[in-house]
Motif scaffolding. Structure first.
Motif, short mmCIF file in Angstrom:
data_model
loop_
_atom_site.label_atom_id
_atom_site.label_comp_id
_atom_site.label_asym_id
_atom_site.label_seq_id
_atom_site.Cartn_x
_atom_site.Cartn_y
_atom_site.Cartn_z
N SER A 161 0.83 -1.20 0.00
CA SER A 161 0.00 0.00 0.00
C SER A 161 0.87 1.25 0.00
O SER A 161 1.96 1.26 0.59
N VAL A 162 0.39 2.28 -0.69
CA VAL A 162 1.11 3.54 -0.75
C VAL A 162 0.09 4.67 -0.77
O VAL A 162 -1.02 4.52 -1.27
N VAL A 163 0.45 5.82 -0.18
CA VAL A 163 -0.40 7.00 -0.19
C VAL A 163 0.22 8.04 -1.12
O VAL A 163 1.42 8.31 -1.04
N LEU A 164 -0.61 8.58 -2.01
CA LEU A 164 -0.15 9.59 -2.95
C LEU A 164 -0.86 10.91 -2.66
O LEU A 164 -2.08 10.93 -2.45
N PRO A 165 -0.14 12.03 -2.64
CA PRO A 165 -0.73 13.32 -2.28
C PRO A 165 -1.41 13.99 -3.48
O PRO A 165 -1.13 15.15 -3.81
N ILE A 166 -2.32 13.28 -4.14
CA ILE A 166 -3.10 13.84 -5.23
C ILE A 166 -4.56 13.51 -5.01
O ILE A 166 -4.89 12.60 -4.24
N CYS A 167 -5.44 14.26 -5.64
CA CYS A 167 -6.89 14.02 -5.52
C CYS A 167 -7.36 14.06 -4.07
O CYS A 167 -8.20 13.27 -3.67
N GLY A 168 -6.82 14.96 -3.29
CA GLY A 168 -7.21 15.01 -1.89
C GLY A 168 -6.67 13.86 -1.08
O GLY A 168 -7.10 13.62 0.04
N GLY A 169 -5.70 13.14 -1.65
CA GLY A 169 -5.10 11.98 -0.99
C GLY A 169 -5.64 10.69 -1.56
O GLY A 169 -6.85 10.44 -1.54
N LEU A 170 -4.75 9.87 -2.11
CA LEU A 170 -5.13 8.56 -2.64
C LEU A 170 -4.37 7.48 -1.89
O LEU A 170 -3.15 7.57 -1.76
N GLU A 171 -5.07 6.49 -1.42
CA GLU A 171 -4.42 5.30 -0.90
C GLU A 171 -4.58 4.20 -1.94
O GLU A 171 -5.70 3.84 -2.32
N VAL A 172 -3.47 3.68 -2.43
CA VAL A 172 -3.48 2.66 -3.47
C VAL A 172 -2.92 1.37 -2.87
O VAL A 172 -1.79 1.34 -2.40
N THR A 173 -3.73 0.32 -2.90
CA THR A 173 -3.34 -0.96 -2.32
C THR A 173 -3.37 -2.05 -3.39
O THR A 173 -4.39 -2.21 -4.07
#
Length: 224
Positions: free
Chosen positions: A186-198
Motif C-alpha cells: 500500500s502507498v499514499v499519494l498526495p493527489i486528488c485530496g489523498g489517494l491510498e493505493v493498495t
C-alpha cells in the motif's frame, strides 16, 4: 495482472482529451466527488488500463465525475467493464447520460443501492475506486471481493490533513484486508485530496514476459 504499457499510454491520452472536454462543459456532474485534478484522472486511468483490469468498480457520492470518466476509458482500453455503484437513482441517470455522450456506455453499467451491499454482488474485482466520503465506506471496502490472482483498490479523498495519524500512514484499506494475509502493498499519494493505493496478490500470466514491479521510493506502480 500483466502490465501493458500500450494500453496504459492509450488510456492516459484518451482520458487527457476527454477530461479537457468534460471540464470545459458547464453541464458537469450532479454532485460528484469533486475530483477534478487532471493528472490524477490520467494516472488512475493508465493504472487500471495498464493492468488490463477486467472488472472495475466505481463507488462515489453523486453522479458522473471525471473519475467515472477515467475508469470508463480504462475499461475501454483494457478490455474490461466498469460498474458504477450509487445510492441515488438520479445520480445513476446522470452517469448514464454522460457515458453515452462520451461513447462509453457499452463498457459501463450502473447499480443503485447501498454501496456496502451492492459491492458484495461482484466477484473477482481487479480494480476498484471507493470515495472515502461514501456512507459506510469501510463496510464497502470490506465487501469487495478482489480477484485472488491480483487486484488494486484505491481509496480517494482520504484528506490527509483532516484524518488522524493512523490514516495518514495510508492504512485505511490495508488495515481492512491485513487480517486476510497474502501479498499486500500500500502507498499514499498526495493527489486528488489523498489517494491510498493498495495492491493485492500476484500478477497472472499475460502477454510477454512478466517482470517484478520497478520501485521508485515507496511507489510500486510502474511496470515494464
Amino acid at each position: 495482472m500483466a502490465w501493458s504499457p500500450l494500453d496504459a499510454m492509450e488510456a492516459y491520452m484518451h482520458t487527457l482529451h476527454l477530461c479537457k472536454e468534460f471540464n470545459t462543459n458547464d453541464d458537469h456532474t450532479r454532485g460528484g466527488s469533486g475530483l477534478m485534478e487532471p493528472k490524477c484522472m490520467e494516472f488512475i486511468s493508465a493504472l487500471a488500463a495498464g493492468n488490463r483490469a477486467r472488472l472495475l468498480l466505481n463507488v462515489e457520492c453523486g453522479g458522473f465525475s471525471p473519475l467515472t470518466l477515467a475508469l470508463a476509458v480504462a475499461a475501454r482500453h483494457g478490455g474490461g467493464r466498469l460498474v458504477c455503484i450509487r445510492a441515488d437513482q438520479q445520480d445513476a441517470r446522470d452517469i448514464e447520460k454522460h457515458t453515452e455522450r462520451f461513447d462509453l456506455g457499452d463498457v459501463s453499467e450502473i447499480e443503485t443501492g447501498e454501496p456496502r451491499e451492492v459491492v458484495k454482488r461482484y466477484e473477482d474485482v481487479e480494480f476498484a475506486v471507493v470515495d472515502r466520503n461514501v456512507e459506510g465506506c469501510v463496510d464497502a471496502l470490506s465487501g469487495i471481493k478482489v480477484n485472488p490472482c491480483g487486484g488494486v483498490v484505491v481509496v480517494s479523498n482520504i484528506a490527509l490533513e483532516e484524518r488522524g495519524e493512523e490514516e495518514e500512514e495510508g492504512t485505511l484499506y490495508a488495515r481492512v484486508v491485513k487480517s486476510r494475509g497474502g501479498d499486500i502493498e500500500s502507498v499514499v499519494l498526495p493527489i486528488c485530496g489523498g489517494l491510498e493505493v493498495t495492491k493485492m496478490g500476484r500478477f497472472r500470466g499475460g502477454r510477454g514476459r512478466r517482470h517484478p514491479p520497478r520501485r521508485s521510493g515507496k511507489t510500486f506502480l510502474v511496470y515494464e
